[in-house]
Write a protein that holds these residues in place. Sequence first.
Motif, PDB file in Angstrom:
ATOM      1  N   UNK A  25      77.987  89.142 -78.426  1.00  0.00           N
ATOM      2  CA  UNK A  25      78.168  90.222 -77.465  1.00  0.00           C
ATOM      3  C   UNK A  25      77.821  89.745 -76.054  1.00  0.00           C
ATOM      4  N   UNK A  40      77.933  90.757 -62.706  1.00  0.00           N
ATOM      5  CA  UNK A  40      78.022  91.783 -63.742  1.00  0.00           C
ATOM      6  C   UNK A  40      76.953  91.631 -64.817  1.00  0.00           C
ATOM      7  N   UNK A  47      69.598  96.447 -65.975  1.00  0.00           N
ATOM      8  CA  UNK A  47      69.580  97.808 -66.522  1.00  0.00           C
ATOM      9  C   UNK A  47      68.869  97.815 -67.865  1.00  0.00           C
ATOM     10  N   UNK A  78      66.440 104.513 -81.654  1.00  0.00           N
ATOM     11  CA  UNK A  78      67.902 104.473 -81.785  1.00  0.00           C
ATOM     12  C   UNK A  78      68.538 104.115 -80.449  1.00  0.00           C
ATOM     13  N   UNK A  85      71.780  96.220 -78.544  1.00  0.00           N
ATOM     14  CA  UNK A  85      73.058  95.846 -79.134  1.00  0.00           C
ATOM     15  C   UNK A  85      74.117  95.599 -78.055  1.00  0.00           C
ATOM     16  N   UNK A  86      74.089  96.404 -77.028  1.00  0.00           N
ATOM     17  CA  UNK A  86      75.097  96.290 -75.967  1.00  0.00           C
ATOM     18  C   UNK A  86      74.995  94.986 -75.189  1.00  0.00           C
TER      19      UNK A  86
ATOM     20  N   UNK B  18      74.082 106.614 -72.122  1.00  0.00           N
ATOM     21  CA  UNK B  18      73.417 105.338 -71.858  1.00  0.00           C
ATOM     22  C   UNK B  18      73.990 104.678 -70.604  1.00  0.00           C
ATOM     23  N   UNK B  19      73.113 104.358 -69.663  1.00  0.00           N
ATOM     24  CA  UNK B  19      73.572 103.780 -68.399  1.00  0.00           C
ATOM     25  C   UNK B  19      74.196 102.392 -68.615  1.00  0.00           C
ATOM     26  N   UNK B  20      73.644 101.653 -69.582  1.00  0.00           N
ATOM     27  CA  UNK B  20      74.194 100.323 -69.881  1.00  0.00           C
ATOM     28  C   UNK B  20      75.611 100.454 -70.439  1.00  0.00           C
ATOM     29  N   UNK B  21      75.766 101.381 -71.381  1.00  0.00           N
ATOM     30  CA  UNK B  21      77.075 101.543 -72.007  1.00  0.00           C
ATOM     31  C   UNK B  21      78.108 102.083 -71.020  1.00  0.00           C
ATOM     32  N   UNK B  23      78.144 101.337 -67.864  1.00  0.00           N
ATOM     33  CA  UNK B  23      78.496 100.174 -67.039  1.00  0.00           C
ATOM     34  C   UNK B  23      79.477  99.266 -67.794  1.00  0.00           C
ATOM     35  N   UNK B  24      79.201  99.118 -69.066  1.00  0.00           N
ATOM     36  CA  UNK B  24      80.036  98.265 -69.908  1.00  0.00           C
ATOM     37  C   UNK B  24      81.449  98.806 -70.026  1.00  0.00           C
ATOM     38  N   UNK B  82      76.921 110.153 -80.182  1.00  0.00           N
ATOM     39  CA  UNK B  82      75.536 110.661 -80.142  1.00  0.00           C
ATOM     40  C   UNK B  82      75.050 110.852 -78.731  1.00  0.00           C
ATOM     41  N   UNK B 110      80.795 104.979 -81.258  1.00  0.00           N
ATOM     42  CA  UNK B 110      79.485 105.181 -81.878  1.00  0.00           C
ATOM     43  C   UNK B 110      78.893 103.861 -82.322  1.00  0.00           C
ATOM     44  N   UNK B 111      77.569 103.765 -82.277  1.00  0.00           N
ATOM     45  CA  UNK B 111      76.938 102.540 -82.755  1.00  0.00           C
ATOM     46  C   UNK B 111      76.733 102.590 -84.265  1.00  0.00           C
ATOM     47  N   UNK B 132      80.431 100.557 -81.578  1.00  0.00           N
ATOM     48  CA  UNK B 132      79.819  99.839 -80.453  1.00  0.00           C
ATOM     49  C   UNK B 132      79.169  98.558 -80.985  1.00  0.00           C
ATOM     50  N   UNK B 133      79.048  97.513 -80.174  1.00  0.00           N
ATOM     51  CA  UNK B 133      79.515  97.474 -78.790  1.00  0.00           C
ATOM     52  C   UNK B 133      81.035  97.351 -78.692  1.00  0.00           C
ATOM     53  N   UNK B 134      81.587  98.128 -77.787  1.00  0.00           N
ATOM     54  CA  UNK B 134      83.026  98.150 -77.594  1.00  0.00           C
ATOM     55  C   UNK B 134      83.469  96.852 -76.919  1.00  0.00           C
TER      56      UNK B 134
END
Lengths: 149, 229
Positions: A25, A40, A47, A78, A85-86, B18-21, B23-24, B82, B110-111, B132-134
């Motif tokens: 990832x 990026x 973050x 969670x 994970x991201x 989620x701010x990270x997601x 952004x992603x 979620x 969804x994760x 996720x992650x997408x």
Amino acid sequence: MENQKQHQAAYMRRSLLDQGYLDEQFIHLEELQDDANPNFVEEVVKLFYTDSARFIRNIELALENGPCDFARLDNLMYQFKGSSSSIGATRVKRQCSQFQEYCNAKNIEGCKNTFQGVKQEYATLKTKLEAYFQVSLSLIRYIGNYSKD
Amino acid sequence: MGMAATESKFHVLAVDDSVIDRKLIERLLKTSACQVTTVDSGSKALEFLGLQEHDKNHTNQPCVSLDNHQEAQINLIITDYCMPGMTGYDLLKKIKESSSLRNIPVVIMSSENVPSRINRCLEEGAEEFFLKPVRLSDVNKLRPHMMKTKCKSQLQEEPEIIVTEENQGSIEIAYVVPSEVPLTGPDTVQQEQQQKSQGNSNINKRKAMEENLSQDRTRPRYSSLTTAV
């Protein structure tokens, strides 16, 4: 000089992957980076740091003050797991999952012990990422100066 | 940059707490040449979309403003499942229940891989369900769904999404960097990924198609648009 940094950055990335700190990832994130968005990955990771600090603080509080709200703990973890994970933070993610299992089993000691593991893995990853970015970002800036021919 | 003007890009509304997601997904969508609006909750999403309901009471046109600005048209909603308060599923339901919004394709992320959840969402009308992650490969699947919100007869069929330097939406890059250029590290990987099995001829052909499309897309989908006040 550039070559040396390239090798160093590649080596560091490789070892982070091999040792399981990061997974593919993270590579996907780097692939999304380009000349127009050269920061990026760094921005995403920043973050992640702020998010993680918040989760850790909230989980700590929830574990201390107690009777234990396992539902809340599970929910916080969670979210933390999702962030991990991201960015591809495998080891942190694994600890988060373990914590959630103890939550489901309503095992407070298990939660507390695993939480130490979560914090440790997070701290280690942060140190390694900071070292990695030191090299890779200086490299990107170097390339940025010389790539337009 | 001569290519497709802003108003011909697909506009995606991304919803995630989620701010990270956020952004992603924004980066992924912009890489895929989409215009992106991100919000952090289902209620904010409805608020954003809800402007349309007031202005376009009895039409199917999912536009944000009264003006004929194509960039105000939402071509797809991608939402996390979620979320606190309104879940992605709740949001999906509300969209499908709305006469003015139901034609907007909705995608859920969804994760967690929960088959019953996935089925529920698909049955409620979600076009896709991404785990996720997408990834970029997921986002590439969105285009056919977004095309549905445009008039089909006005557009040529696009067989495959080919992400090139040109359509990343960055103004500075006006050329495709050939693979001989000694870029390093992440850039090289990115170049290789993008060029994959295509040659320059495909890129030029696609560029020609895109330029063609951009003219067509400025025409409104429904002739009723001008009368729907």
